[in-house]
Design a protein around this motif. Structure first.
Motif, mmCIF file in Angstrom:
data_model
loop_
_atom_site.group_PDB
_atom_site.id
_atom_site.type_symbol
_atom_site.label_atom_id
_atom_site.label_comp_id
_atom_site.label_asym_id
_atom_site.label_seq_id
_atom_site.Cartn_x
_atom_site.Cartn_y
_atom_site.Cartn_z
ATOM 1 N N ALA A 232 0.820 -1.210 0.000
ATOM 2 C CA ALA A 232 0.000 0.000 0.000
ATOM 3 C C ALA A 232 0.853 1.260 0.000
ATOM 4 N N ARG A 233 0.455 2.240 -0.785
ATOM 5 C CA ARG A 233 1.119 3.553 -0.741
ATOM 6 C C ARG A 233 0.535 4.404 0.377
ATOM 7 N N LEU A 234 -0.653 4.024 0.815
ATOM 8 C CA LEU A 234 -1.363 4.800 1.837
ATOM 9 C C LEU A 234 -1.771 3.891 2.991
ATOM 10 N N MET A 235 -1.482 4.341 4.195
ATOM 11 C CA MET A 235 -1.820 3.571 5.400
ATOM 12 C C MET A 235 -2.706 4.438 6.295
ATOM 13 N N PHE A 236 -3.807 3.877 6.738
ATOM 14 C CA PHE A 236 -4.659 4.544 7.720
ATOM 15 C C PHE A 236 -4.376 3.951 9.095
ATOM 16 N N ILE A 237 -4.253 4.818 10.090
ATOM 17 C CA ILE A 237 -3.985 4.349 11.454
ATOM 18 C C ILE A 237 -4.990 4.990 12.406
ATOM 19 N N GLY A 238 -5.764 4.150 13.079
ATOM 20 C CA GLY A 238 -6.667 4.618 14.118
ATOM 21 C C GLY A 238 -6.093 4.323 15.493
ATOM 22 N N GLU A 239 -6.901 4.519 16.514
ATOM 23 C CA GLU A 239 -6.399 4.355 17.883
ATOM 24 C C GLU A 239 -6.401 2.898 18.336
#
Ligand code: SF4
Length: 234
Positions: free
Chosen positions: A68-75
């Motif tokens: 992935a070129r984009l990573m989403f990170i939540g809590e």
């Protein structure tokens, strides 16, 4: 919008990843592949490193493309995530999926989605079936779990990280400011102690659950997503 020049993840977290057992096999983005990420997942499949292990139903490692070129990170995972073992499912997950497909014109499986901690922090850890039982992870739980996230970043080497919600942004940037102050900016971070040359752009935005509770916040969130889109087009 400005680049604030924040350079690296807090040294306490980087020290943790340096000390963590290594599963990394690749050394460049071009060699990123499923095996290293899957290997890391297997290594932590029975993780007991923090107290959240006692109450969780499932470890929510993360999902998406190992390239992935984009990573989403939540809590951290909530009730539904704990039950399904997947990040960002349920209503807020559906909104995130919409942001990815309608806003970014990407498929959910083309990005990578995870959380700072991989197990559900519960106010009442005796009953994982209880609703409205979420709490923020403690600093100790964050510190214990951070090596996993850093190894995921190391394996994937995303170009852009988009943090979802105030806690994820504050933890990744080691800042005390709330999301309203942090969003609207691009941060340049060097999260990997073993490879200080690797840098990733970090764009904080609101958590989808907040957007569901506060629809007017969707407008600035859309501005953040356009920033992400612009970075990916470079
Ligand atoms: S939250 Fe992270 S460190 Fe704690 S038990 Fe789960 S996987 Fe392990």
């Amino acid at each position: 919008m400005r680049d604030t020049g924040i350079n690296e993840l807090p040294s306490s977290y980087r020290a943790l990843v340096a000390a963590a057992p290594r599963a990394k096999e690749k050394t460049s983005a071009g060699s990123a592949g499923r095996a290293p990420l899957e290997k890391i997942k297997k290594e932590y499949a029975e993780c007991l490193m923090c107290p959240l292990a006692k109450s969780r139903l499932r470890i929510v490692f993360g999902e998406g493309s190992p390239r992935a070129r984009l990573m989403f990170i939540g809590e951290g995972p909530g009730f539904t995530e704990d039950h399904l073992g997947r990040p960002f499912v349920g209503r807020s997950g559906n909104l995130l999926s919409d942001i990815i497909s309608k806003g970014l014109k990407m498929k959910r499986e083309d990005v990578y989605i995870t959380n700072i901690v991989k197990c559900h922090p519960m106010k009442d850890p005796s009953d994982p079936e209880k609703h409205s039982n979420d709490r923020p992870p403690s600093p100790d739980e964050v510190s214990k779990c951070m090596p996993i996230l850093l190894r995921q970043i190391d394996a994937i080497r995303p170009e852009v990280i988009c943090t979802l919600g105030s806690p994820a942004a504050k933890i990744m940037l080691d800042r005390k400011d709330g999301i309203s102050n942090l969003r609207g900016k691009i941060f340049d971070i060097h999260p990997l102690k073993d490879d200080p040359c690797y840098s990733v752009k970090l764009v904080p935005t609101f958590h989808p659950a907040y957007l569901l509770r506060n629809p007017p916040a969707k407008k600035p969130a859309w501005e953040d997503i356009k920033v992400v889109l612009g970075l990916l087009k470079k």
